[in-house]
Motif scaffolding. Structure first.
Motif, PDB file in Angstrom:
ATOM      1  N   LEU A   1       0.833  -1.204   0.000  1.00 48.83           N
ATOM      2  CA  LEU A   1       0.000   0.000   0.000  1.00 48.83           C
ATOM      3  C   LEU A   1       0.875   1.264   0.000  1.00 48.83           C
ATOM      4  O   LEU A   1       0.644   2.193  -0.779  1.00 48.83           O
ATOM      5  N   PHE A   2       1.883   1.286   0.862  1.00 44.06           N
ATOM      6  CA  PHE A   2       2.770   2.463   0.894  1.00 44.06           C
ATOM      7  C   PHE A   2       3.429   2.662  -0.465  1.00 44.06           C
ATOM      8  O   PHE A   2       3.515   3.773  -0.989  1.00 44.06           O
ATOM      9  N   ALA A   3       3.900   1.547  -1.025  1.00 43.42           N
ATOM     10  CA  ALA A   3       4.595   1.647  -2.309  1.00 43.42           C
ATOM     11  C   ALA A   3       3.639   2.162  -3.386  1.00 43.42           C
ATOM     12  O   ALA A   3       3.995   3.035  -4.188  1.00 43.42           O
ATOM     13  N   ALA A   4       2.418   1.633  -3.379  1.00 43.68           N
ATOM     14  CA  ALA A   4       1.455   2.035  -4.408  1.00 43.68           C
ATOM     15  C   ALA A   4       1.077   3.503  -4.247  1.00 43.68           C
ATOM     16  O   ALA A   4       1.003   4.254  -5.229  1.00 43.68           O
ATOM     17  N   LEU A   5       0.887   3.942  -3.008  1.00 39.89           N
ATOM     18  CA  LEU A   5       0.486   5.335  -2.780  1.00 39.89           C
ATOM     19  C   LEU A   5       1.582   6.320  -3.153  1.00 39.89           C
ATOM     20  O   LEU A   5       1.309   7.372  -3.740  1.00 39.89           O
ATOM     21  N   SER A   6       2.830   5.986  -2.797  1.00 37.75           N
ATOM     22  CA  SER A   6       3.893   6.953  -3.086  1.00 37.75           C
ATOM     23  C   SER A   6       4.137   7.036  -4.586  1.00 37.75           C
ATOM     24  O   SER A   6       4.768   7.963  -5.073  1.00 37.75           O
ATOM     25  N   SER A   7       3.625   6.055  -5.352  1.00 34.94           N
ATOM     26  CA  SER A   7       3.696   6.145  -6.816  1.00 34.94           C
ATOM     27  C   SER A   7       2.469   6.837  -7.382  1.00 34.94           C
ATOM     28  O   SER A   7       2.576   7.652  -8.301  1.00 34.94           O
ATOM     29  N   SER A   8       1.299   6.517  -6.823  1.00 37.26           N
ATOM     30  CA  SER A   8       0.087   7.093  -7.415  1.00 37.26           C
ATOM     31  C   SER A   8       0.067   8.607  -7.222  1.00 37.26           C
ATOM     32  O   SER A   8      -0.421   9.330  -8.078  1.00 37.26           O
ATOM     33  N   ILE A   9       0.645   9.081  -6.118  1.00 32.85           N
ATOM     34  CA  ILE A   9       0.653  10.543  -5.947  1.00 32.85           C
ATOM     35  C   ILE A   9       1.504  11.194  -7.037  1.00 32.85           C
ATOM     36  O   ILE A   9       1.190  12.276  -7.510  1.00 32.85           O
ATOM     37  N   SER A  10       2.566  10.507  -7.466  1.00 38.52           N
ATOM     38  CA  SER A  10       3.385  11.121  -8.512  1.00 38.52           C
ATOM     39  C   SER A  10       2.626  11.132  -9.836  1.00 38.52           C
ATOM     40  O   SER A  10       2.774  12.041 -10.644  1.00 38.52           O
ATOM     41  N   LEU A  11       1.801  10.099 -10.050  1.00 41.98           N
ATOM     42  CA  LEU A  11       1.025  10.059 -11.297  1.00 41.98           C
ATOM     43  C   LEU A  11      -0.021  11.165 -11.319  1.00 41.98           C
ATOM     44  O   LEU A  11      -0.314  11.738 -12.360  1.00 41.98           O
ATOM     45  N   LEU A  12      -0.597  11.490 -10.173  1.00 38.29           N
ATOM     46  CA  LEU A  12      -1.591  12.565 -10.140  1.00 38.29           C
ATOM     47  C   LEU A  12      -0.914  13.943 -10.153  1.00 38.29           C
ATOM     48  O   LEU A  12      -1.484  14.924 -10.618  1.00 38.29           O
ATOM     49  N   GLU A  13       0.319  14.000  -9.673  1.00 39.60           N
ATOM     50  CA  GLU A  13       1.039  15.270  -9.650  1.00 39.60           C
ATOM     51  C   GLU A  13       1.276  15.803 -11.068  1.00 39.60           C
ATOM     52  O   GLU A  13       1.247  17.014 -11.297  1.00 39.60           O
ATOM     53  N   VAL A  14       1.490  14.892 -12.041  1.00 36.25           N
ATOM     54  CA  VAL A  14       1.808  15.350 -13.400  1.00 36.25           C
ATOM     55  C   VAL A  14       0.681  16.209 -13.983  1.00 36.25           C
ATOM     56  O   VAL A  14       0.914  17.378 -14.321  1.00 36.25           O
ATOM     57  N   PRO A  15      -0.555  15.689 -14.071  1.00 37.12           N
ATOM     58  CA  PRO A  15      -1.609  16.569 -14.590  1.00 37.12           C
ATOM     59  C   PRO A  15      -1.940  17.721 -13.647  1.00 37.12           C
ATOM     60  O   PRO A  15      -2.266  18.823 -14.108  1.00 37.12           O
ATOM     61  N   THR A  16      -1.810  17.508 -12.331  1.00 32.60           N
ATOM     62  CA  THR A  16      -2.132  18.588 -11.396  1.00 32.60           C
ATOM     63  C   THR A  16      -1.178  19.759 -11.589  1.00 32.60           C
ATOM     64  O   THR A  16      -1.594  20.922 -11.668  1.00 32.60           O
ATOM     65  N   ALA A  17       0.130  19.450 -11.700  1.00 33.04           N
ATOM     66  CA  ALA A  17       1.107  20.528 -11.880  1.00 33.04           C
ATOM     67  C   ALA A  17       0.828  21.260 -13.188  1.00 33.04           C
ATOM     68  O   ALA A  17       0.896  22.484 -13.256  1.00 33.04           O
ATOM     69  N   PHE A  18       0.477  20.498 -14.223  1.00 37.81           N
ATOM     70  CA  PHE A  18       0.220  21.117 -15.527  1.00 37.81           C
ATOM     71  C   PHE A  18      -0.958  22.092 -15.432  1.00 37.81           C
ATOM     72  O   PHE A  18      -0.841  23.272 -15.764  1.00 37.81           O
ATOM     73  N   VAL A  19      -2.080  21.606 -14.917  1.00 41.15           N
ATOM     74  CA  VAL A  19      -3.278  22.457 -14.891  1.00 41.15           C
ATOM     75  C   VAL A  19      -3.089  23.634 -13.927  1.00 41.15           C
ATOM     76  O   VAL A  19      -3.423  24.781 -14.255  1.00 41.15           O
ATOM     77  N   ALA A  20      -2.509  23.365 -12.749  1.00 41.21           N
ATOM     78  CA  ALA A  20      -2.355  24.452 -11.782  1.00 41.21           C
ATOM     79  C   ALA A  20      -1.366  25.508 -12.298  1.00 41.21           C
ATOM     80  O   ALA A  20      -1.614  26.710 -12.187  1.00 41.21           O
ATOM     81  N   ASP A  21      -0.247  25.070 -12.893  1.00 44.44           N
ATOM     82  CA  ASP A  21       0.734  26.021 -13.446  1.00 44.44           C
ATOM     83  C   ASP A  21       0.100  26.838 -14.567  1.00 44.44           C
ATOM     84  O   ASP A  21       0.288  28.042 -14.676  1.00 44.44           O
ATOM     85  N   ARG A  22      -0.649  26.154 -15.395  1.00 37.55           N
ATOM     86  CA  ARG A  22      -1.169  26.763 -16.610  1.00 37.55           C
ATOM     87  C   ARG A  22      -2.280  27.761 -16.325  1.00 37.55           C
ATOM     88  O   ARG A  22      -2.316  28.855 -16.869  1.00 37.55           O
ATOM     89  N   THR A  23      -3.192  27.362 -15.417  1.00 38.73           N
ATOM     90  CA  THR A  23      -4.389  28.179 -15.245  1.00 38.73           C
ATOM     91  C   THR A  23      -4.325  29.054 -14.004  1.00 38.73           C
ATOM     92  O   THR A  23      -5.119  29.968 -13.851  1.00 38.73           O
ATOM     93  N   GLY A  24      -3.385  28.715 -13.103  1.00 38.66           N
ATOM     94  CA  GLY A  24      -3.349  29.455 -11.848  1.00 38.66           C
ATOM     95  C   GLY A  24      -4.446  29.012 -10.888  1.00 38.66           C
ATOM     96  O   GLY A  24      -4.648  29.608  -9.838  1.00 38.66           O
TER      97      GLY A  24
END
Ligand code: PFF
Length: 448
Positions: free
Chosen positions: A311-334
């Motif tokens: 579970l720890f391993a899966a979570l510390s990876s899934s957060i990185s997968l969600l970070e990619v689109p989150t960083a894109f949208v948040a950076d782009r749109t503010g």
């Protein structure tokens, strides 16, 4: 972008990157791919792929991220090559598709933690897997896993991702190490080590097409390459860090966790089941291990430890997968990060529902990522770094590094020639395999 967060320390960055790399890929798929692809023979090919192909590509993502200080999509524009943003777009799509099914397997892990506490899988491991892997329970568990992922990403890079991985990554090591020592005391463990560690070169030679593409795919997947994660994570990094040194640490630690996972799984399988399962299908890890845990004194406790690590391993990876689109949208749109993470996470969770209802659909998502999106993304990334971007990336690699400019020259030529040839070949074999599975091609044409 002056208010952009940065890692609070170098260790914070390394642990977050290790957290992304170490995941279901290391503990769930690696031992079982090894088991069903000839044991140690697969291991040798996999290790070559990790160090000779994965490591240089990881440095490629690092230089793009740190140079541009942008997310995976905008990085290309910021470096002066806006038309290559499509490669970043591909990475975002890949991370979306991957998270959609990854979180379903994360949900299975949650169900197995519950099963370890209640003893649910002790009677009939196959029936338990059937009950939790598809249908309403799987949908609920998938939603719960996504909620955990969204919660951490919404907290931000330092308060969420860095803090969570600082806790989870050391815990993974301690728990896995402890389990490996414990299972070494089992009678019959030696046969497991022998299968795992004595390569049969003949097996590789006889089945190159069967071993090499999955080993290469697994190498990139386990290092979280091709999805823009390492671009995003290195964009929060300072200029005085040595990228080759950090990259080596990440690759070595990630490989160690996979190897240790093998030292847990193989002795358990050989000691209890007497052999390895011949198919590495999605459920094998769960049914084979849970079946074995049911027969060991104290097996429920080992099971609990194992699934908590997973579970720890899966979570510390899934957060990185969600970070990619989150960083894109948040950076782009503010937009606010929290709202962005929640909105995108909910969208991914919906996209994952079909895979939670039907493991066949999950298999398709998995194949499309491994055989098409991932090699395509890595191929285009390496062509960009090697042939399109100018000297600025090799210069970036030298900043903060004590490896010398000879290293960056060799690296650049390696990315120009070796990586595209290797990944291009893998991509062709992957497309061929998808066409065969879809029934469009009757049989493989190349290396059939
Ligand atoms: N590296 C993770 C694993 O081995 O499970 C999976 C993964 C995470 C792949 C993040 C890609 C990624 F961007």
């Amino acid at each position: 972008m002056s208010d952009r967060e940065t890692w609070t320390s170098r260790v914070g960055f390394i642990l977050a990157a290790v957290g992304s790399a170490v995941g279901l890929g290391n503990i769930w798929s690696f031992p079982f791919q090894t088991a069903s692809n000839g044991g140690a023979a697969f291991l040798v090919v996999y290790l070559c792929a990790v160090f000779l192909l994965g490591f240089p590509v990881m440095l490629g993502e690092f230089v793009i991220g740190r140079r541009s200080e942008r997310n995976a999509v905008e990085a290309f524009r910021s470096l002066g090559f806006g038309e290559w943003s499509v490669v970043g777009g591909l990475a975002v799509v890949s991370s979306f598709v991957t998270l959609a099914f990854y979180s379903v397997v994360g949900g299975w892990v949650l169900s197995y933690i519950v099963g370890s506490v209640t003893g649910g899988y002790l009677g009939d491991a196959g029936a338990y897997f059937g009950a939790v892997s598809a249908g309403p329970i799987a949908v609920g568990a998938h939603a719960a896993f996504m909620a955990l992922t969204i919660g951490i990403v919404a907290l931000g890079v330092t308060d969420g991702i860095e803090r969570a991985t600082k806790l989870m990554v050391p815990a993974i090591f301690v728990l896995m190490g402890g389990l490996a020592v414990w299972v070494s005391t089992f009678e019959g463990a030696a046969a497991g080590y022998a299968y795992y560690l004595s390569p049969d070169v003949g097996v590789i030679a006889d089945n190159i097409a069967g071993i090499v593409p999955p080993a290469v795919g697994q190498a990139f997947f386990t290092l979280s390459l091709g999805f823009g994660v390492m671009i995003a994570y290195s964009s929060y990094l300072g200029r005085d860090d040595s990228l080759p040194a950090d990259g080596s640490a990440i690759v070595v630690v990630n490989t160690l966790v996979a190897l240790i996972a093998g030292f847990v799984v193989f002795p358990v399988l050989f000691a209890i089941e007497g052999s390895v399962p011949d198919s590495g299908g999605a459920g094998t890890a769960f049914t084979a291990l849970a079946g074995a845990f049911s027969q060991i004194p104290g097996g429920q406790l080992i099971g609990l430890g194992f699934f908590v690590v997973l579970l720890f391993a899966a979570l510390s990876s899934s957060i990185s997968l969600l970070e990619v689109p989150t960083a894109f949208v948040a950076d782009r749109t503010g937009y606010d990060r929290t709202a962005t993470a929640v909105g995108l996470g909910a969208f991914v969770a919906l996209a994952g529902v079909p895979t939670a209802l039907d493991t066949g659909i999950l298999g398709w998502y998995n194949d499309i990522v491994f055989e098409l999106l991932l090699p395509l993304a890595v191929l285009s990334l390496s062509l960009f770094v090697g042939w399109v971007a100018d000297d600025q990336l090799a210069v970036e690699l030298n900043l903060g590094s004590s490896f010398g400019s000879g290293f960056s020259t060799v690296w650049l030529w390696w990315i120009r020639i070796v990586i595209p040839v290797a990944i291009g070949g893998t991509l062709l074999l992957g497309i061929q395999s998808l066409l065969v599975k879809a029934g469009i091609l009757a049989a493989p044409i190349v290396l059939g």
